[in-house]
Design a protein around this motif. Structure first.
Motif, PDB file in Angstrom:
ATOM      1  N   ALA A  85       0.879  -1.168   0.000  1.00  0.00           N
ATOM      2  CA  ALA A  85       0.000   0.000   0.000  1.00  0.00           C
ATOM      3  C   ALA A  85       0.913   1.213   0.000  1.00  0.00           C
ATOM      4  CB  ALA A  85      -0.907  -0.008   1.219  1.00  0.00           C
ATOM      5  N   ALA A 104      -5.974  -5.646 -12.785  1.00  0.00           N
ATOM      6  CA  ALA A 104      -5.019  -6.164 -11.804  1.00  0.00           C
ATOM      7  C   ALA A 104      -5.448  -7.544 -11.293  1.00  0.00           C
ATOM      8  CB  ALA A 104      -4.884  -5.182 -10.644  1.00  0.00           C
ATOM      9  N   GLU A 157      -6.273   2.342  -1.712  1.00  0.00           N
ATOM     10  CA  GLU A 157      -5.206   1.349  -1.579  1.00  0.00           C
ATOM     11  C   GLU A 157      -5.724   0.118  -0.835  1.00  0.00           C
ATOM     12  OE1 GLU A 157      -2.960   2.798  -3.885  1.00  0.00           O
ATOM     13  OE2 GLU A 157      -1.495   1.787  -2.613  1.00  0.00           O
ATOM     14  N   GLN A 160      -7.914  -1.957  -3.030  1.00  0.00           N
ATOM     15  CA  GLN A 160      -7.107  -2.810  -3.912  1.00  0.00           C
ATOM     16  C   GLN A 160      -6.617  -4.041  -3.152  1.00  0.00           C
ATOM     17  OE1 GLN A 160      -3.953  -0.564  -5.773  1.00  0.00           O
ATOM     18  NE2 GLN A 160      -5.345   1.027  -6.468  1.00  0.00           N
ATOM     19  N   LEU A 164      -7.393  -7.879  -4.090  1.00  0.00           N
ATOM     20  CA  LEU A 164      -6.302  -8.742  -4.555  1.00  0.00           C
ATOM     21  C   LEU A 164      -6.004  -9.870  -3.570  1.00  0.00           C
ATOM     22  CD1 LEU A 164      -4.023  -5.928  -6.011  1.00  0.00           C
ATOM     23  CD2 LEU A 164      -5.247  -7.665  -7.319  1.00  0.00           C
TER      24      LEU A 164
ATOM     25  N   TYR B 456       3.547   1.249 -10.327  1.00  0.00           N
ATOM     26  CA  TYR B 456       2.292   1.103  -9.580  1.00  0.00           C
ATOM     27  C   TYR B 456       1.447  -0.022 -10.192  1.00  0.00           C
ATOM     28  CZ  TYR B 456      -1.862   2.781  -7.011  1.00  0.00           C
ATOM     29  OH  TYR B 456      -2.940   2.897  -6.178  1.00  0.00           O
ATOM     30  N   CYS B 457       1.307   0.000 -11.511  1.00  0.00           N
ATOM     31  CA  CYS B 457       0.535  -1.051 -12.205  1.00  0.00           C
ATOM     32  C   CYS B 457       1.168  -2.423 -11.997  1.00  0.00           C
ATOM     33  CB  CYS B 457       0.456  -0.771 -13.698  1.00  0.00           C
ATOM     34  SG  CYS B 457      -0.461   0.707 -14.113  1.00  0.00           S
ATOM     35  N   ARG B 460       0.733  -4.219  -8.836  1.00  0.00           N
ATOM     36  CA  ARG B 460      -0.604  -4.791  -8.672  1.00  0.00           C
ATOM     37  C   ARG B 460      -0.775  -6.044  -9.525  1.00  0.00           C
ATOM     38  NH1 ARG B 460       0.141  -2.159  -4.784  1.00  0.00           N
ATOM     39  NH2 ARG B 460      -1.004  -0.301  -4.181  1.00  0.00           N
ATOM     40  N   GLY B 461       0.295  -6.429 -10.238  1.00  0.00           N
ATOM     41  CA  GLY B 461       0.267  -7.710 -10.936  1.00  0.00           C
ATOM     42  C   GLY B 461       0.268  -7.645 -12.453  1.00  0.00           C
ATOM     43  N   MET B 462       0.225  -6.423 -13.029  1.00  0.00           N
ATOM     44  CA  MET B 462       0.219  -6.347 -14.495  1.00  0.00           C
ATOM     45  C   MET B 462       1.649  -6.421 -15.013  1.00  0.00           C
ATOM     46  SD  MET B 462      -2.322  -3.139 -14.849  1.00  0.00           S
ATOM     47  CE  MET B 462      -3.347  -2.867 -13.406  1.00  0.00           C
TER      48      MET B 462
END
Lengths: 251, 504
Positions: A85, A104, A157, A160, A164, B456-457, B460-462
């Motif tokens: 985060a 994502a 954050e 997300q 996830l 940042y992307c 998040r897993g990309m």
């Protein structure tokens, strides 16, 4: 869960050593807090663990459930269950928050050879999680973090994180820039995610966040090393006396 | 309703990402179709002009019109003011006319069309009704459907017939220009060259002499065209230039949305494409013209690719006429293109939305001209230029407020995005204001794809390419939103594909 051994890190561009042998072991379901003065290397630790460019690991290892993180691309670390985060969440103009989240989630599922989540299930899930964080439909539609207030960014954050479902969550000064109410909301979001299978590393300057997110262990970091480890009472000690005594002790 | 919006947008973006991943090569449409062709001899001359005219069975006046253009062209010089570098073009080393042998007799139905041609369009993913249009089936040109790329209603001829009837019922004429010259000579004669004159510029003049085909649209007064019209262009034959001409007439109070797409096979040699598009827009009429240009851009070293020299112009001839150009330019080795608006009628409006992507060795010099002649005319320009690799991308635009165009307004926004440190972005705005009551605004930005956004992307897993595609699509959002829905999807995935390999 997470095991950091003798981690040494310098800046890639210049000869500046930031981490000088960090050792840290976080068990499954545990919440650890790292406190320390500015420039002690707390944020660097979070960036190095998540794979940001600009740092060079000169020695040591960091393993998540036995898998070496430091050799993975950032997206692979995310896929094995690491989540950071951000202290300063990044704005992405033109990209809807919802689109970002879904991209994502599906990217991680794909990396783990799982099937993608259906549009309907995704929507249902987002709405449910967003509601708990008081994130409305409007905020889900807006471009990622663009024009968000400090509190909105931090709640985003946590959203997300909730979507996830990582195993190891690092919170980098999540309390910075938040008023008391916003901090409570964020802390509640985090506490809701606490459980046997999920561990947390909470980086903060202040004890007040730890009033809301109760840690199992508190570590004090200074000059690139963890100089003292204790229970929640250590945070209180810092709050009352500052870092000076601890720093003097460690020399 | 709000939820529904989210659904749709989401679907689009996911589609983008999936498409990117499904791609193994960089240029998806680079294969060629082996087919027997009838060529005119190489080069251009009065004889070639006469031959093209006779192949199209044109009336005498059309031939004369072409010859006037040709005679003018031989006296003209190729312009070199654009920021483009390319070797000298040998205009005599090209074929100006190539037609599949199987098309010698115009097929009457889908069954008569050469299966290889049908297979080509199938492979391109062009819906059947477009297959019909392109294969030149008589009557099929009048077909169309609302959802060009996404709807599943394209597997039988009868579908097309329905549309033909529907268009005819509305009085809309949609056919090839060669057919229009024969069937509707009064309309063609009246309007062809009235927006882009034969002697307009070197490339347009060449086109006027040798254009082989193209599309013709007429929308009668007060008619809203019941569906989107589209044309898909593909260059297949080697060493062959393509010169198409499109003429769209929107009569008083009418409306039409027109889509255009282009691809070509991978070849080591450069191929010439010089098109002319004329839009005539009368009182209270509105035309939306969208292009997704994906000609072969050449390989990563700059070998091969299409030289794209295009003249597109809209004439808002009547009061309150409106035009909107939207273009997504991802292909071609060289792009020279300035879709323009002549705002002649009082209170007429012109809009130009553009995404121009140049990767590897591509060069693009593109923009628009807004010529304000009428009172209270308005124009808006939104240009998004993306450069990667060693590419050079130039926005060149003219905003001209004439003395009589009082109380007129223009707003221009030019944003450039750089990926990597070997590419270039240039903005060349020309602004002329000849009255005191008009207002012109120009905003320009240049930025680099931000490392923080990518990280940042990725955190998040990309993966990196997904991240770039997401950020760039975000950068282009305003323009993508101006496209019809089904085209926006294609354009988004194209944006991602065009930038493959541009990072790392």
């Amino acid at each position: 869960m997470l095991e950091i051994n003798n981690l040494h890190v310098k800046l890639e561009e210049e000869d500046k050593v930031i981490l000088r042998g960090v050792n840290l072991k976080i068990g499954a379901g545990e919440v650890h807090a790292i406190m320390g003065p500015n420039g002690s290397g707390k944020s660097t630790l979070s960036y190095v663990l998540s794979g940001r460019d600009g740092y060079e690991v000169t020695e040591g290892s960091a393993k998540l459930e036995g898998q070496e993180l430091l050799e993975m691309e950032p997206e692979a670390r995310a896929a094995v269950g690491l989540f950071l985060a951000f202290q300063y969440p990044v704005e992405i103009p033109g990209v809807g928050n919802m689109t970002f989240l879904r991209t994502a989630v599906n990217a991680q599922r794909k990396a783990r050879n799982e099937t993608e989540i259906s549009a309907g299930d995704f929507l249902k899930l987002v709405r449910e999680k967003a509601k708990a964080l008081q994130i409305d439909a409007e905020m889900l539609k807006r471009p990622v973090n663009v024009g968000f207030s400090g509190g909105e960014k931090k709640r985003n954050e946590i959203l997300q994180m909730a979507m996830l479902e990582p195993k190891m969550c690092i919170l980098d000064e999540t309390d910075s820039g938040l008023d008391v109410d916003a901090m409570k909301l964020v802390a509640e979001g985090v506490n809701a995610l606490r459980g046997a299978g999920r561990s947390f590393l909470v980086i903060t300057h202040y004890q007040r966040l730890l009033d809301h997110i109760k840690p199992d262990f508190v570590h004090i970091m200074a000059a690139g090393r963890i100089i003292k480890t204790g229970g929640p009472e250590l945070a209180l000690e810092v709050e009352n006396n500052g870092y000076a005594d601890l720093l003097a002790e460690s020399v | 309703m709000a939820d529904l919006d989210l659904e749709v947008r989401d679907g689009v973006d996911r589609e983008t990402i999936e498409t990117v991943h499904a791609m193994s090569g960089t240029y998806k449409y680079g294969w060629a179709t082996e087919i027997e062709m009838d060529y005119a001899p190489k080069g251009v001359s009065e004889d070639i002009v006469r031959l093209i005219s006779s192949k199209n069975e044109e009336p005498e006046w059309m031939l004369e019109w072409r010859l006037t253009a040709y005679r003018r062209w031989v006296q003209m010089e190729e312009p070199h003011w654009a920021m483009l570098n390319y070797p000298k073009i040998d205009y005599q080393d090209q074929y100006y006319y190539a037609k599949p042998k199987s098309m010698a007799v115009k097929p009457k139905s889908l069954d008569d069309v050469d299966p290889k041609i049908l297979a080509t369009y199938k492979k391109l993913g062009i819906p059947l009704k477009e297959q019909l249009i392109l294969a030149g089936v008589e009557g099929a040109e009048t077909m169309g459907e609302r959802k060009v790329a996404v709807d599943a209603v394209f597997d039988s001829v009868s579908v097309g017939t329905t549309f033909k009837a529907e268009l005819a019922k509305a009085g809309v004429i949609f056919c090839s220009i060669s057919e229009a010259i024969k069937e509707h000579p009064e309309l063609v004669k009246k309007y062809i060259g009235s927006v882009v004159p034969q002697s307009d510029n070197f490339f347009a003049t060449l086109n006027s002499a040798v254009f082989s085909d193209g599309s013709f649209v007429y929308i009668p007064p007060g008619t809203r065209c019941p569906m989107e019209l589209s044309t898909y262009f593909r260059i297949n034959a080697e060493n062959t230039g393509q010169f198409e001409r499109t003429l769209i007439i929107a009569d008083k109070g009418s409306y039409v949305s027109y889509l255009e797409g282009c691809t070509a096979p991978k070849r080591d040699t450069n191929q010439l494409h010089a098109a002319v598009v004329e839009l005539v827009i009368l009182e209270d009429a509105e035309v939306k013209y969208s292009t997704v240009q994906n000609w072969y851009p050449g390989d990563e070293n700059g070998l091969g690719g299409i030289y794209n020299f295009v003249t597109k112009r809209a004439d808002c001839r009547g009061d309150r006429a409106k035009v909107m150009w939207t273009q997504v330019e991802t292909g071609s080795a060289i792009t020279w293109k300035y879709p323009s608006c002549i705002l002649r009628g009082d209170d007429s409006q012109g809009e130009f939305y553009s995404i121009a992507i140049a990767n590897n060795a591509q060069q693009a010099d593109t923009g628009t001209k807004m010529v304000h002649l009428g009172k209270r005319t308005k124009s808006r320009i939104v240009s998004k230029g993306i450069s990667a690799g060693r590419a050079q991308n130039t926005y060149r635009g003219l905003v001209s407020m004439h003395p009589k165009a009082t109380d007129s307004r223009n707003y221009t926004q030019c944003d450039s995005l750089l990926i990597g440190d070997k590419c270039g972005a240039h903005t060349v705005p020309y602004i002329e204001v000849k009255n005191n009551s008009s207002r012109v605004e120009h905003e320009a930005t240049t930025s680099k794809v931000d490392e923080d956004q990518l990280f940042y992307c990725r955190s998040r897993g990309m993966d990196e390419e997904e991240a770039v595609a997401l950020v760039v699509n975000g950068f282009c959002k305003e323009v993508l939103q101006a496209l019809p829905m089904e085209f926006a999807m294609e354009a988004q995935s194209l944006v991602a594909i065009s930038l493959e390999g541009s990072v790392g």
